[in-house]
Motif scaffolding. Sequence first.
Motif, PDB file in Angstrom:
ATOM      1  N   GLU A 209       0.830  -1.212   0.000  1.00  0.00           N
ATOM      2  CA  GLU A 209       0.000   0.000   0.000  1.00  0.00           C
ATOM      3  C   GLU A 209       0.861   1.257   0.000  1.00  0.00           C
ATOM      4  N   ILE A 210       1.895   1.262   0.848  1.00  0.00           N
ATOM      5  CA  ILE A 210       2.758   2.421   0.975  1.00  0.00           C
ATOM      6  C   ILE A 210       3.451   2.731  -0.354  1.00  0.00           C
ATOM      7  N   ILE A 211       3.902   1.704  -1.043  1.00  0.00           N
ATOM      8  CA  ILE A 211       4.647   1.907  -2.291  1.00  0.00           C
ATOM      9  C   ILE A 211       3.720   2.268  -3.440  1.00  0.00           C
ATOM     10  N   SER A 212       2.582   1.606  -3.526  1.00  0.00           N
ATOM     11  CA  SER A 212       1.712   1.762  -4.694  1.00  0.00           C
ATOM     12  C   SER A 212       0.626   2.816  -4.522  1.00  0.00           C
ATOM     13  N   GLY A 213       0.253   3.123  -3.269  1.00  0.00           N
ATOM     14  CA  GLY A 213      -0.868   4.030  -3.038  1.00  0.00           C
ATOM     15  C   GLY A 213      -2.216   3.383  -3.296  1.00  0.00           C
ATOM     16  N   ARG A 214      -2.209   2.081  -3.592  1.00  0.00           N
ATOM     17  CA  ARG A 214      -3.461   1.356  -3.837  1.00  0.00           C
ATOM     18  C   ARG A 214      -3.995   0.747  -2.554  1.00  0.00           C
ATOM     19  N   LYS A 215      -5.310   0.557  -2.501  1.00  0.00           N
ATOM     20  CA  LYS A 215      -5.923  -0.114  -1.370  1.00  0.00           C
ATOM     21  C   LYS A 215      -5.633  -1.611  -1.447  1.00  0.00           C
ATOM     22  N   ALA A 216      -5.722  -2.275  -0.301  1.00  0.00           N
ATOM     23  CA  ALA A 216      -5.462  -3.714  -0.263  1.00  0.00           C
ATOM     24  C   ALA A 216      -6.390  -4.461  -1.206  1.00  0.00           C
ATOM     25  N   ILE A 217      -7.653  -4.064  -1.200  1.00  0.00           N
ATOM     26  CA  ILE A 217      -8.637  -4.606  -2.140  1.00  0.00           C
ATOM     27  C   ILE A 217      -9.355  -3.437  -2.792  1.00  0.00           C
ATOM     28  N   ASP A 218      -9.322  -3.379  -4.108  1.00  0.00           N
ATOM     29  CA  ASP A 218      -9.998  -2.308  -4.847  1.00  0.00           C
ATOM     30  C   ASP A 218     -10.723  -2.943  -6.030  1.00  0.00           C
ATOM     31  N   VAL A 219     -12.041  -3.076  -5.889  1.00  0.00           N
ATOM     32  CA  VAL A 219     -12.822  -3.772  -6.918  1.00  0.00           C
ATOM     33  C   VAL A 219     -12.873  -2.991  -8.230  1.00  0.00           C
ATOM     34  N   CYS A 220     -12.443  -1.741  -8.195  1.00  0.00           N
ATOM     35  CA  CYS A 220     -12.420  -0.932  -9.417  1.00  0.00           C
ATOM     36  C   CYS A 220     -11.158  -1.174 -10.239  1.00  0.00           C
ATOM     37  N   LYS A 221     -10.219  -1.930  -9.666  1.00  0.00           N
ATOM     38  CA  LYS A 221      -8.960  -2.203 -10.360  1.00  0.00           C
ATOM     39  C   LYS A 221      -8.890  -3.671 -10.754  1.00  0.00           C
ATOM     40  N   THR A 222      -8.030  -3.964 -11.730  1.00  0.00           N
ATOM     41  CA  THR A 222      -7.789  -5.342 -12.145  1.00  0.00           C
ATOM     42  C   THR A 222      -6.285  -5.613 -12.129  1.00  0.00           C
ATOM     43  N   PRO A 223      -5.858  -6.593 -11.322  1.00  0.00           N
ATOM     44  CA  PRO A 223      -6.634  -7.380 -10.362  1.00  0.00           C
ATOM     45  C   PRO A 223      -7.024  -6.535  -9.150  1.00  0.00           C
ATOM     46  N   CYS A 240       4.891   1.739  -8.549  1.00  0.00           N
ATOM     47  CA  CYS A 240       4.914   2.930  -7.697  1.00  0.00           C
ATOM     48  C   CYS A 240       3.648   3.768  -7.839  1.00  0.00           C
ATOM     49  N   ASP A 241       3.323   4.489  -6.785  1.00  0.00           N
ATOM     50  CA  ASP A 241       2.157   5.367  -6.745  1.00  0.00           C
ATOM     51  C   ASP A 241       2.212   6.370  -7.906  1.00  0.00           C
ATOM     52  N   THR A 242       1.221   6.326  -8.746  1.00  0.00           N
ATOM     53  CA  THR A 242       1.206   7.179  -9.938  1.00  0.00           C
ATOM     54  C   THR A 242       0.841   8.627  -9.630  1.00  0.00           C
ATOM     55  N   ARG A 243       0.410   8.914  -8.391  1.00  0.00           N
ATOM     56  CA  ARG A 243       0.026  10.272  -8.014  1.00  0.00           C
ATOM     57  C   ARG A 243       1.226  11.134  -7.654  1.00  0.00           C
ATOM     58  N   MET A 244       2.389  10.543  -7.615  1.00  0.00           N
ATOM     59  CA  MET A 244       3.582  11.298  -7.255  1.00  0.00           C
ATOM     60  C   MET A 244       4.730  10.908  -8.181  1.00  0.00           C
ATOM     61  N   PRO A 245       5.766  11.747  -8.273  1.00  0.00           N
ATOM     62  CA  PRO A 245       6.901  11.434  -9.154  1.00  0.00           C
ATOM     63  C   PRO A 245       7.561  10.132  -8.733  1.00  0.00           C
ATOM     64  N   LEU A 246       8.258   9.506  -9.662  1.00  0.00           N
ATOM     65  CA  LEU A 246       9.006   8.297  -9.337  1.00  0.00           C
ATOM     66  C   LEU A 246      10.071   8.618  -8.296  1.00  0.00           C
ATOM     67  N   PRO A 247      10.520   7.627  -7.532  1.00  0.00           N
ATOM     68  CA  PRO A 247      11.544   7.898  -6.520  1.00  0.00           C
ATOM     69  C   PRO A 247      12.787   8.540  -7.142  1.00  0.00           C
ATOM     70  N   PRO A 248      13.363   9.555  -6.470  1.00  0.00           N
ATOM     71  CA  PRO A 248      14.602  10.153  -6.977  1.00  0.00           C
ATOM     72  C   PRO A 248      15.723   9.117  -6.954  1.00  0.00           C
ATOM     73  N   ASN A 249      16.771   9.377  -7.690  1.00  0.00           N
ATOM     74  CA  ASN A 249      17.857   8.403  -7.834  1.00  0.00           C
ATOM     75  C   ASN A 249      18.351   7.853  -6.506  1.00  0.00           C
ATOM     76  N   TYR A 250      18.532   8.734  -5.518  1.00  0.00           N
ATOM     77  CA  TYR A 250      19.117   8.267  -4.269  1.00  0.00           C
ATOM     78  C   TYR A 250      18.141   7.454  -3.436  1.00  0.00           C
ATOM     79  N   MET A 251      16.844   7.393  -3.826  1.00  0.00           N
ATOM     80  CA  MET A 251      15.869   6.589  -3.094  1.00  0.00           C
ATOM     81  C   MET A 251      15.492   5.309  -3.827  1.00  0.00           C
TER      82      MET A 251
END
Length: 347
Positions: A209-223, A240-251
């Motif tokens: 959840e922390i990495i993707s920003g997705r809920k544990a179960i989301d019936v609106c998504k596949t899977p 990775c969570d699409t609502r924010m930039p990709l992790p910077p190089n050092y992360m």
Amino acid sequence: MEEMEFDYEEVVKATENFNPRRIIGKGSHGMVYKGVLFNDRLQVAVKKPSEGLESLHDNSKLENEIRVLSSLRESPHVVNLLGTSSYNDHKKLIVMELMPNGSLHDLLHGHANKTTWPKRVEIAMQIARAVQFLHEAVVIHRDIKSSNILFDSHWNAKLADFGLAVKGGLSEPGPAPAGTIGYIDPCYTTPDKLSTKNDIFSFGVVLLEIISGRKAIDVCKTPASIVERVKTSDELKEFCDTRMPLPPNYMVGSVTRLLSFAARCVSLNEEERPWAGEVVMGMEMELNCFFRVPAWRLCVLKGVVWFRNRKRRKKPFVSIISVSSGKKKSSMTMTIKDVLADLTFHS
């Protein structure tokens, strides 16, 4: 944790007679109210049984939570039990420290997403330390999920809600399997399957959840299941969570290592799941490359950035940092711009 007995009338007064406007949390076995005790000097959270359980005279979950929390020494990673209050033939309420900044679920899935990758990794580490602390105290939480991870006034994450927790050895079969859909270990099907590995699976779902920003179960998504989603991701950037930039190089190394641990945690092969201490040690080694920048150095860093712009240098660097991702190792450059971008989380 030491506990004290609070006068019930004082607790009633502190919560305005359990006014619905004071509700700050709801669970399957209790309601949580915000209260103010000792002449407005102490803000607290008060948990009382839900009306349904009260009508059934079932106070077992709260009594279990009191018993488990009372057995633990104080920890910066677990919500602190302040005491209890008795009413109606020795029924009890729980009085806990107030966690004013809501839950991890609120933070990740609310309308305003204000986190950065360093902060998300920090949160993951705090949860890992909470799980390690519990398992070393021979406690299995059984309901680790993002809504049971709360933030204090300094935005430190703490594990809460011990109504389903089990304290003691595992020489005898535990209680009937329990937990939350999407987080509960699919291997936990019978009482004799109770183990710390159940918590590790749930912890892994929270990491996803922390990495993707997705809920544990989301019936609106596949899977719909976040656990199934990670199996279809070939690269870090796909998960990775699409609502924010990709992790910077050092992360990148830290987030990749975190995703690797998460994938192991949710493995259906229980032997592949790491223990919480392994996650803590592995991430601490990875984060040796992530350091704090004292406030007095900020002006120096800004000056170097100004000098770079003046001289039009392409890519100056603070240091070369060795990071690891799975079995592969690579070197990455942490630019001053990267440090300044996330400085607010270390002041």
